[in-house]
Design a protein around this motif. Structure first.
Motif, mmCIF file in Angstrom:
data_model
loop_
_atom_site.group_PDB
_atom_site.id
_atom_site.type_symbol
_atom_site.label_atom_id
_atom_site.label_comp_id
_atom_site.label_asym_id
_atom_site.label_seq_id
_atom_site.Cartn_x
_atom_site.Cartn_y
_atom_site.Cartn_z
ATOM 1 N N VAL A 75 0.846 -1.192 0.000
ATOM 2 C CA VAL A 75 0.000 0.000 0.000
ATOM 3 C C VAL A 75 0.881 1.242 0.000
ATOM 4 O O VAL A 75 1.879 1.304 0.728
ATOM 5 N N ASN A 76 0.517 2.216 -0.802
ATOM 6 C CA ASN A 76 1.280 3.460 -0.851
ATOM 7 C C ASN A 76 0.898 4.333 0.353
ATOM 8 O O ASN A 76 -0.062 5.094 0.310
ATOM 9 N N ARG A 77 1.667 4.197 1.431
ATOM 10 C CA ARG A 77 1.428 4.993 2.634
ATOM 11 C C ARG A 77 2.766 5.305 3.289
ATOM 12 O O ARG A 77 3.748 4.573 3.115
ATOM 13 N N PRO A 78 2.823 6.369 4.063
ATOM 14 C CA PRO A 78 4.100 6.756 4.668
ATOM 15 C C PRO A 78 4.472 5.894 5.855
ATOM 16 O O PRO A 78 3.626 5.189 6.426
ATOM 17 N N ALA A 79 5.715 5.966 6.235
ATOM 18 C CA ALA A 79 6.168 5.324 7.469
ATOM 19 C C ALA A 79 5.788 6.213 8.651
ATOM 20 O O ALA A 79 5.792 7.434 8.551
ATOM 21 N N VAL A 80 5.459 5.570 9.762
ATOM 22 C CA VAL A 80 5.173 6.290 11.005
ATOM 23 C C VAL A 80 6.178 5.826 12.053
ATOM 24 O O VAL A 80 6.211 4.643 12.407
ATOM 25 N N ALA A 81 7.015 6.736 12.517
ATOM 26 C CA ALA A 81 7.982 6.429 13.570
ATOM 27 C C ALA A 81 7.391 6.880 14.901
ATOM 28 O O ALA A 81 6.900 8.004 15.018
ATOM 29 N N VAL A 82 7.433 6.005 15.900
ATOM 30 C CA VAL A 82 6.822 6.292 17.200
ATOM 31 C C VAL A 82 7.872 6.109 18.291
ATOM 32 O O VAL A 82 8.566 5.090 18.333
ATOM 33 N N LYS A 83 7.985 7.092 19.204
ATOM 34 C CA LYS A 83 8.901 6.986 20.334
ATOM 35 C C LYS A 83 8.234 6.160 21.435
ATOM 36 O O LYS A 83 7.203 6.541 21.980
ATOM 37 N N ILE A 84 8.840 5.027 21.761
ATOM 38 C CA ILE A 84 8.293 4.108 22.763
ATOM 39 C C ILE A 84 9.342 3.891 23.856
ATOM 40 O O ILE A 84 10.511 3.626 23.559
ATOM 41 N N GLU A 85 8.924 4.008 25.111
ATOM 42 C CA GLU A 85 9.871 3.910 26.218
ATOM 43 C C GLU A 85 10.161 2.453 26.591
ATOM 44 O O GLU A 85 9.440 1.539 26.190
ATOM 45 N N ASN A 86 11.243 2.279 27.412
ATOM 46 C CA ASN A 86 11.668 0.914 27.714
ATOM 47 C C ASN A 86 12.173 0.699 29.141
ATOM 48 O O ASN A 86 13.008 -0.172 29.367
ATOM 49 N N PRO A 87 11.680 1.415 30.156
ATOM 50 C CA PRO A 87 12.042 1.017 31.523
ATOM 51 C C PRO A 87 11.325 -0.282 31.891
ATOM 52 O O PRO A 87 10.332 -0.654 31.258
ATOM 53 N N LYS A 88 11.823 -0.968 32.909
ATOM 54 C CA LYS A 88 11.281 -2.277 33.262
ATOM 55 C C LYS A 88 9.782 -2.233 33.575
ATOM 56 O O LYS A 88 9.046 -3.177 33.270
ATOM 57 N N GLU A 89 9.325 -1.131 34.182
ATOM 58 C CA GLU A 89 7.942 -1.088 34.642
ATOM 59 C C GLU A 89 6.904 -0.989 33.525
ATOM 60 O O GLU A 89 5.711 -1.175 33.774
ATOM 61 N N VAL A 90 7.320 -0.716 32.276
ATOM 62 C CA VAL A 90 6.332 -0.597 31.196
ATOM 63 C C VAL A 90 6.292 -1.835 30.291
ATOM 64 O O VAL A 90 5.473 -1.915 29.379
ATOM 65 N N ARG A 91 7.181 -2.790 30.526
ATOM 66 C CA ARG A 91 7.203 -3.979 29.670
ATOM 67 C C ARG A 91 6.079 -4.941 30.055
ATOM 68 O O ARG A 91 5.761 -5.058 31.246
ATOM 69 N N PRO A 92 5.458 -5.638 29.104
ATOM 70 C CA PRO A 92 5.713 -5.591 27.661
ATOM 71 C C PRO A 92 5.009 -4.405 26.989
ATOM 72 O O PRO A 92 3.849 -4.101 27.280
ATOM 73 N N GLN A 93 5.718 -3.751 26.102
ATOM 74 C CA GLN A 93 5.142 -2.644 25.357
ATOM 75 C C GLN A 93 4.189 -3.157 24.273
ATOM 76 O O GLN A 93 4.255 -4.328 23.879
ATOM 77 N N THR A 94 3.362 -2.247 23.792
ATOM 78 C CA THR A 94 2.354 -2.615 22.792
ATOM 79 C C THR A 94 2.801 -2.214 21.390
ATOM 80 O O THR A 94 3.143 -1.055 21.148
#
Length: 361
Positions: A75-94
């Motif tokens: 599909v002709n669509r742009p890339a979306v870059a998302v800043k996602i955090e990674n401290p232990k308390e948020v894992r597993p991220q979505t």
């Protein structure tokens, strides 16, 4: 006997010629239905000129540009870059398990943060979403797409906007962000990719350029054809962050761990990668501090340095280079050839020179 070989027209040229012939045919038909006078050549020429001036349709490749995976429904669509955090308390991220490319960068206190890039797959939601850092323009500018984040120092935001990407900010009220009730602030900002894409402006609607070179098959990738067998790649980014990758031949993928603990998606499935690219970088003080007063580090990504590429259960030493902020990072083998990755998703580990280490076993 001489034979004249006509050059094959491109698809765009064939469309223009077909449109011109249809227009010409229509004008001739109208002339025939009239008084019997010959058709007006000026009208026919105008129709041809109009067809030539028509905007060409976007050329959609048969492979997703960020993974090299063949597909009939690109599909002709742009890339979306998302800043996602990674401290232990948020894992597993979505949503990390559906990203085409994930960049791991070190921030304050040795904690790492991800730039997760989506194009071929669009998970329903992604997060937790956090703030940008000074190295993000060098990572996202080559994609020429959208960048979604929540927070960031004014100077960092300005640099990101000036790099040519379209920014989507939770702080200024852009659509697609929401706070989940299952977590506490500031770890509860999530996003909807479909809504992010709906906001793409006219300059940020097309597929991203290819960021890495891909082989047509795993067996043809550079690490497999010229590398050394490896069972694992252990990365020491800081005292806090020690990601590891173990080769699973049955799954045909590198499986991720965090300090020896299997890294998973919310479903329980292991996070995995077709390619792991380790990039050795200089880490410097950005000259700014976070709200707690801690110095904000900056990864220097314009330049050149050592790299390691892992694909198909093998690793290959390489050199990375990036001449400018908006240029893709390129990987070159010792013989000067361009390194090709296996088709599939890629995780890029930005490992500091001096303090960071990489161990292959």
């Amino acid at each position: 006997m001489s034979v004249t070989v006509r050059p094959r027209r491109s698809p765009a040229a064939r469309r223009v010629r077909a449109a011109a012939l249809l227009a010409l045919g229509a004008s001739l038909a109208l002339g025939a239905c009239g008084s019997g006078a010959p058709s007006d050549p000026v009208t026919a020429d105008a129709a041809i000129d109009a067809a030539k001036g028509a905007a060409p349709e976007p050329v959609v490749p048969d492979r997703w540009p960020l993974t090299g995976v063949a597909a009939d429904d690109v599909v002709n669509r742009p890339a979306v870059a998302v800043k996602i955090e990674n401290p232990k308390e948020v894992r597993p991220q979505t949503g990390l398990d559906q990203a085409d490319v994930v960049w791991e960068q070190v921030v304050e206190g040795g904690v790492t943060r991800f730039v997760a890039v989506y194009n071929s797959q669009l998970p329903t939601e992604v997060g937790p979403i956090r703030s940008i850092r000074p190295m993000d323009p060098a990572i996202t500018a080559p994609l020429k797409g959208l960048v979604a984040f929540s927070g960031g120092q004014a100077g960092f935001v300005t640099s990101l906007a000036d790099s040519g990407v379209q920014i989507l900010s939770h702080d200024r009220g852009d659509g697609g962000f929401y706070r989940a009730k299952t977590a506490k602030a500031p770890h509860n900002v999530f996003g909807t990719l479909a809504t992010f894409l709906e906001q793409a402006d006219a300059d940020h609607q097309n597929l991203p350029p290819e960021q890495f070179s891909f082989a047509r098959a795993v067996a043809q990738s550079s690490a497999v054809t010229a590398g050394t067998p490896a069972a694992s790649v252990a990365v020491h980014i800081s005292s806090y962050s020690n990601p590891g990758w173990d080769w699973d031949a049955e799954a045909g993928a590198w499986l991720r761990s965090e300090s020896g603990v299997p890294a998973t998606a919310p479903s329980g499935a292991r996070l995995s990668a077709a390619n792991v690219v380790v990039v050795r970088v200089d880490l410097v003080d950005s000259g700014t501090v976070d709200p707690a007063g801690s110095p904000v580090p900056e990864t220097k990504l314009v330049g050149t340095g050592e790299a390691l590429v892992a694909s198909g259960g093998q690793t290959l030493a390489a050199t990375w280079s990036k001449p400018s902020t908006d240029a893709p990072l390129t990987l070159t083998a010792a013989d000067g050839s361009t390194v090709t990755l296996a088709p599939g998703n890629t995780w890029v580990e930005l490992v500091p020179n001096g303090s960071g280490t990489v161990t292959v076993s």
